[in-house]
Design a protein around this motif. Structure first.
Motif, PDB file in Angstrom:
ATOM      1  N   ASN A 174     -12.606   0.665  -2.142  1.00 35.91           N
ATOM      2  CA  ASN A 174     -13.501   0.902  -3.271  1.00 35.91           C
ATOM      3  C   ASN A 174     -14.152   2.270  -3.080  1.00 35.91           C
ATOM      4  O   ASN A 174     -13.886   2.968  -2.102  1.00 35.91           O
ATOM      5  CB  ASN A 174     -14.532  -0.227  -3.395  1.00 35.91           C
ATOM      6  CG  ASN A 174     -15.393  -0.382  -2.164  1.00 35.91           C
ATOM      7  OD1 ASN A 174     -15.660   0.588  -1.446  1.00 35.91           O
ATOM      8  ND2 ASN A 174     -15.838  -1.599  -1.910  1.00 35.91           N
ATOM      9  N   ASP A 176      -7.124   1.853   3.449  1.00 40.36           N
ATOM     10  CA  ASP A 176      -5.964   2.056   2.595  1.00 40.36           C
ATOM     11  C   ASP A 176      -6.426   2.484   1.206  1.00 40.36           C
ATOM     12  O   ASP A 176      -7.283   1.844   0.611  1.00 40.36           O
ATOM     13  CB  ASP A 176      -5.124   0.783   2.499  1.00 40.36           C
ATOM     14  CG  ASP A 176      -3.763   1.074   1.884  1.00 40.36           C
ATOM     15  OD1 ASP A 176      -3.704   1.310   0.661  1.00 40.36           O
ATOM     16  OD2 ASP A 176      -2.777   1.096   2.630  1.00 40.36           O
ATOM     17  N   ASN A 213      -0.813   1.688  -8.367  1.00 43.06           N
ATOM     18  CA  ASN A 213      -0.981   2.002  -6.950  1.00 43.06           C
ATOM     19  C   ASN A 213      -0.134   3.198  -6.548  1.00 43.06           C
ATOM     20  O   ASN A 213       0.899   3.483  -7.153  1.00 43.06           O
ATOM     21  CB  ASN A 213      -0.610   0.800  -6.077  1.00 43.06           C
ATOM     22  CG  ASN A 213      -1.687  -0.250  -6.055  1.00 43.06           C
ATOM     23  OD1 ASN A 213      -2.792  -0.047  -6.535  1.00 43.06           O
ATOM     24  ND2 ASN A 213      -1.369  -1.389  -5.485  1.00 43.06           N
ATOM     25  N   ASN A 229      -0.603   2.630   1.732  1.00 46.61           N
ATOM     26  CA  ASN A 229       0.227   1.460   2.045  1.00 46.61           C
ATOM     27  C   ASN A 229       0.376   1.276   3.552  1.00 46.61           C
ATOM     28  O   ASN A 229       1.451   0.945   4.045  1.00 46.61           O
ATOM     29  CB  ASN A 229       1.599   1.558   1.375  1.00 46.61           C
ATOM     30  CG  ASN A 229       1.504   1.449  -0.132  1.00 46.61           C
ATOM     31  OD1 ASN A 229       0.678   0.711  -0.644  1.00 46.61           O
ATOM     32  ND2 ASN A 229       2.332   2.183  -0.836  1.00 46.61           N
ATOM     33  N   ASN A 287      -5.063   2.278  -1.577  1.00 52.31           N
ATOM     34  CA  ASN A 287      -4.768   1.332  -2.651  1.00 52.31           C
ATOM     35  C   ASN A 287      -5.672   0.107  -2.643  1.00 52.31           C
ATOM     36  O   ASN A 287      -5.633  -0.684  -3.577  1.00 52.31           O
ATOM     37  CB  ASN A 287      -3.298   0.881  -2.574  1.00 52.31           C
ATOM     38  CG  ASN A 287      -2.354   1.981  -3.015  1.00 52.31           C
ATOM     39  OD1 ASN A 287      -2.629   2.717  -3.947  1.00 52.31           O
ATOM     40  ND2 ASN A 287      -1.246   2.098  -2.318  1.00 52.31           N
ATOM     41  N   LYS A 288      -6.475  -0.058  -1.609  1.00 52.01           N
ATOM     42  CA  LYS A 288      -7.358  -1.227  -1.510  1.00 52.01           C
ATOM     43  C   LYS A 288      -8.830  -0.851  -1.454  1.00 52.01           C
ATOM     44  O   LYS A 288      -9.695  -1.704  -1.635  1.00 52.01           O
ATOM     45  CB  LYS A 288      -7.010  -2.036  -0.260  1.00 52.01           C
ATOM     46  CG  LYS A 288      -5.593  -2.586  -0.286  1.00 52.01           C
ATOM     47  CD  LYS A 288      -5.246  -3.268   1.002  1.00 52.01           C
ATOM     48  CE  LYS A 288      -3.794  -3.730   0.980  1.00 52.01           C
ATOM     49  NZ  LYS A 288      -3.351  -4.222   2.281  1.00 52.01           N
TER      50      LYS A 288
END
Length: 109
Positions: free
Chosen positions: A27, A22, A53, A83, A24-25
């Motif tokens: 690295n 994802d 986000n 998402n 948004n999560k």
């Protein structure tokens, strides 16, 4: 018995390589691990994400320079999600003021 364990282990590793990442999560290392994303694009994504986000794919495409329909489709196929959603097509939304108005069609009398 050893072959079954080895086969099962290999299968689990191959399935984990297709795990969704994802945007948004993730690295930088997670993003760089997706075929088609290098250090430059992952840097752009992380810079924009630091502002907030991404809501959806059109938001990602609008905010990150170089993310178009083709690249979004390819990256989604490689496991990138926004998402938890894969890319389903569609373009980044633009303000209505930038879109030309439809011209009325002239009818025959």
């Amino acid at each position: 018995m050893f072959k079954k364990i080895l086969t099962t282990t290999a299968l689990l590793f191959s399935l984990s390589s297709f795990a969704a990442i994802d945007v948004n999560k993730a690295n930088a290392a997670d993003l760089d691990g997706i075929k088609g994303i290098g250090p430059s694009l992952s840097g752009k994504i992380l810079k924009e994400r630091s502002k907030g986000n991404f809501k959806d794919w059109p938001d990602l495409m609008l905010r990150v320079n170089g993310m178009g329909e083709k690249s979004s489709a390819k990256l989604s196929a490689q496991g990138l999600t926004v998402n938890g959603s894969t890319y389903q097509g569609g373009t980044a939304s633009e303000p209505a003021a930038n879109k030309p108005a439809d011209k009325p069609k002239a009818g025959k009398s």
